[in-house]
Scaffold this motif. Structure first.
Motif, mmCIF file in Angstrom:
data_model
loop_
_atom_site.group_PDB
_atom_site.id
_atom_site.type_symbol
_atom_site.label_atom_id
_atom_site.label_comp_id
_atom_site.label_asym_id
_atom_site.label_seq_id
_atom_site.Cartn_x
_atom_site.Cartn_y
_atom_site.Cartn_z
ATOM 1 N N GLY A 1 1.594 -8.968 -5.182
ATOM 2 C CA GLY A 1 0.740 -8.307 -4.195
ATOM 3 C C GLY A 1 -0.630 -7.979 -4.759
ATOM 4 N N THR A 2 -0.673 -7.528 -6.010
ATOM 5 C CA THR A 2 -1.957 -7.209 -6.652
ATOM 6 C C THR A 2 -2.793 -8.462 -6.839
ATOM 7 N N ALA A 3 -2.147 -9.556 -7.261
ATOM 8 C CA ALA A 3 -2.871 -10.816 -7.430
ATOM 9 C C ALA A 3 -3.426 -11.324 -6.101
ATOM 10 N N LEU A 4 -2.643 -11.183 -5.036
ATOM 11 C CA LEU A 4 -3.115 -11.606 -3.711
ATOM 12 C C LEU A 4 -4.292 -10.743 -3.253
ATOM 13 N N ALA A 5 -4.216 -9.447 -3.523
ATOM 14 C CA ALA A 5 -5.312 -8.555 -3.153
ATOM 15 C C ALA A 5 -6.591 -8.948 -3.886
ATOM 16 N N PHE A 6 -6.462 -9.242 -5.177
ATOM 17 C CA PHE A 6 -7.632 -9.645 -5.964
ATOM 18 C C PHE A 6 -8.224 -10.948 -5.433
ATOM 19 N N GLY A 7 -7.365 -11.943 -5.216
ATOM 20 C CA GLY A 7 -7.845 -13.230 -4.715
ATOM 21 C C GLY A 7 -8.476 -13.114 -3.340
ATOM 22 N N SER A 8 -7.880 -12.297 -2.476
ATOM 23 C CA SER A 8 -8.409 -12.122 -1.121
ATOM 24 C C SER A 8 -9.784 -11.466 -1.146
ATOM 25 N N MET A 9 -9.937 -10.417 -1.949
ATOM 26 C CA MET A 9 -11.223 -9.718 -2.011
ATOM 27 C C MET A 9 -12.293 -10.587 -2.664
ATOM 28 N N PHE B 1 -0.934 6.989 3.973
ATOM 29 C CA PHE B 1 -1.720 7.293 2.770
ATOM 30 C C PHE B 1 -1.724 6.102 1.813
ATOM 31 N N SER B 2 -0.563 5.476 1.599
ATOM 32 C CA SER B 2 -0.492 4.338 0.674
ATOM 33 C C SER B 2 -1.326 3.164 1.179
ATOM 34 N N ILE B 3 -1.265 2.890 2.486
ATOM 35 C CA ILE B 3 -2.072 1.800 3.044
ATOM 36 C C ILE B 3 -3.556 2.085 2.842
ATOM 37 N N ALA B 4 -3.952 3.338 3.104
ATOM 38 C CA ALA B 4 -5.355 3.722 2.912
ATOM 39 C C ALA B 4 -5.762 3.583 1.447
ATOM 40 N N ALA B 5 -4.863 3.981 0.535
ATOM 41 C CA ALA B 5 -5.172 3.892 -0.891
ATOM 42 C C ALA B 5 -5.322 2.435 -1.331
ATOM 43 N N ILE B 6 -4.461 1.559 -0.822
ATOM 44 C CA ILE B 6 -4.556 0.137 -1.173
ATOM 45 C C ILE B 6 -5.850 -0.463 -0.639
ATOM 46 N N LEU B 7 -6.201 -0.123 0.602
ATOM 47 C CA LEU B 7 -7.440 -0.640 1.193
ATOM 48 C C LEU B 7 -8.666 -0.166 0.423
ATOM 49 N N VAL B 8 -8.676 1.119 0.056
ATOM 50 C CA VAL B 8 -9.817 1.645 -0.708
ATOM 51 C C VAL B 8 -9.896 0.955 -2.069
ATOM 52 N N GLY B 9 -8.746 0.708 -2.692
ATOM 53 C CA GLY B 9 -8.744 -0.036 -3.950
ATOM 54 C C GLY B 9 -9.332 -1.424 -3.783
ATOM 55 N N TRP C 1 -5.105 0.725 -10.184
ATOM 56 C CA TRP C 1 -4.984 1.555 -8.980
ATOM 57 C C TRP C 1 -4.210 0.805 -7.891
ATOM 58 N N ILE C 2 -4.631 -0.441 -7.621
ATOM 59 C CA ILE C 2 -4.001 -1.235 -6.561
ATOM 60 C C ILE C 2 -2.533 -1.512 -6.897
ATOM 61 N N TYR C 3 -2.253 -1.876 -8.131
ATOM 62 C CA TYR C 3 -0.873 -2.184 -8.531
ATOM 63 C C TYR C 3 0.048 -0.980 -8.326
ATOM 64 N N LEU C 4 -0.375 0.167 -8.783
ATOM 65 C CA LEU C 4 0.478 1.361 -8.664
ATOM 66 C C LEU C 4 0.706 1.741 -7.209
ATOM 67 N N GLU C 5 -0.330 1.593 -6.374
ATOM 68 C CA GLU C 5 -0.165 1.935 -4.962
ATOM 69 C C GLU C 5 0.733 0.931 -4.243
ATOM 70 N N ILE C 6 0.596 -0.353 -4.572
ATOM 71 C CA ILE C 6 1.477 -1.356 -3.975
ATOM 72 C C ILE C 6 2.914 -1.128 -4.424
ATOM 73 N N LEU C 7 3.102 -0.793 -5.684
ATOM 74 C CA LEU C 7 4.438 -0.522 -6.220
ATOM 75 C C LEU C 7 5.101 0.617 -5.451
ATOM 76 N N ARG C 8 4.359 1.680 -5.232
ATOM 77 C CA ARG C 8 4.907 2.824 -4.500
ATOM 78 C C ARG C 8 5.167 2.457 -3.038
ATOM 79 N N PHE C 9 4.246 1.721 -2.424
ATOM 80 C CA PHE C 9 4.386 1.381 -1.009
ATOM 81 C C PHE C 9 5.617 0.510 -0.781
ATOM 82 N N ILE C 10 5.827 -0.487 -1.638
ATOM 83 C CA ILE C 10 6.991 -1.358 -1.497
ATOM 84 C C ILE C 10 8.289 -0.570 -1.664
ATOM 85 N N SER C 11 8.256 0.439 -2.548
ATOM 86 C CA SER C 11 9.476 1.219 -2.796
ATOM 87 C C SER C 11 9.953 1.948 -1.545
#
Length: 259
Positions: free
Chosen positions: A134-142, A198-206, A243-253
């Motif tokens: 998920g973090t790699a996809l976020a990086f590539g997308s941005m 909150f997690s979605i907002a945190a991922i988007l801000v990241g 930041w993005i990795y930790l938020e994605i990790l929590r969101f998936i959990s």
């Protein structure tokens, strides 16, 4: 008759010049010569940022892998977070390009991330791999969004992202303080609907911070920033990815069974 005084030598008919004293022609040549300037520092390039980024992120990943393999405990987690936070604040506020501080942050937070990831993986098998993807996809997308100029980084956009980031950190602090008096604090980390938002907002801000990082790299290259600033750019990208990795990790959990 030629003068026998050693201080003088014959220069031209009817003209004498003291030994070691420059002639008018020599003075003119010295005046016209370009002034001395120290060698200019090499300018930063995209390749410099990529190499420093791989070194910094690679150091973090290796540290995390060791912490995972050696099964470090909570003590290492707390120490890693505290040391990493202090180093990150020093680098951020001083805008330091010292690779020792930056790699020290990578090692410290790498240990913390390794412990956290191991804990999550014990509860939710396979969640770490999903978060990494998920973090790699976020990086590539941005990176694609930035390269295609789908979202332009303007001063107004920058102010919005920074304000949103500060707001999120403020809410995290409030939630932490409230958790001492109320179960689950204000609910942004409890796994309920508010936590999802909150997690979605945190991922988007990241992800938006990634756009700021890409813009900082581009502007640094265009302005001819010294090569040493590639370390600072690599640090910024690493912090955002953490930041993005930790938020994605929590969101998936929130959606993964721990059976």
């Amino acid at each position: 008759m030629e003068s026998k005084n050693p201080v003088f030598s014959r220069q031209a008919p009817g003209r004498q010049q003291a030994w070691g004293t420059p002639t008018p022609e020599q003075l003119r040549g010295m005046y016209d010569a370009p002034s001395y300037a120290p060698p200019a520092q090499r300018r930063m390039t995209i390749d410099d940022v990529v190499v420093r980024g791989f070194i910094t992120l690679g150091t973090l990943v290796v540290s995390a892998a060791l912490a995972w393999a050696l099964n470090f405990g909570t003590g290492a987690l707390i120490a890693g977070v505290l040391v990493g936070l202090v180093l990150a604040l020093i680098v951020s506020f001083k805008q330091s390009t010292n690779p020792v501080l930056i790699l020290g942050y990578a090692v410290s937070y790498g240990v913390a991330i390794g412990v956290i990831s191991h804990m999550y993986n014990n509860l939710y098998n396979g969640i770490v791999l999903q978060a990494v993807v998920g973090t790699a996809l976020a990086f590539g997308s941005m990176l694609t969004v930035y390269a295609l100029r789908i979202v332009r980084v303007t001063p107004k956009f920058t102010k919005f992202v920074v304000a949103a980031g500060l707001g999120l950190m403020g809410l995290i602090l409030v939630n932490l303080l409230a958790s001492f008096f109320i179960t689950d604090g204000i609910g942004i980390r409890s796994g309920g609907p508010l936590a999802y938002v909150f997690s979605i907002a945190a991922i988007l801000v990241g992800c938006f911070f990634l756009l700021l990082d890409f813009d900082a790299v581009e502007q640094g290259v265009k302005s001819g920033a010294p090569e040493k600033y590639s370390w600072l750019m690599a640090f910024g990208l690493t912090v955002t990815l953490v930041w993005i990795y930790l938020e994605i990790l929590r969101f998936i959990s929130y959606f993964t069974s721990n059976d």
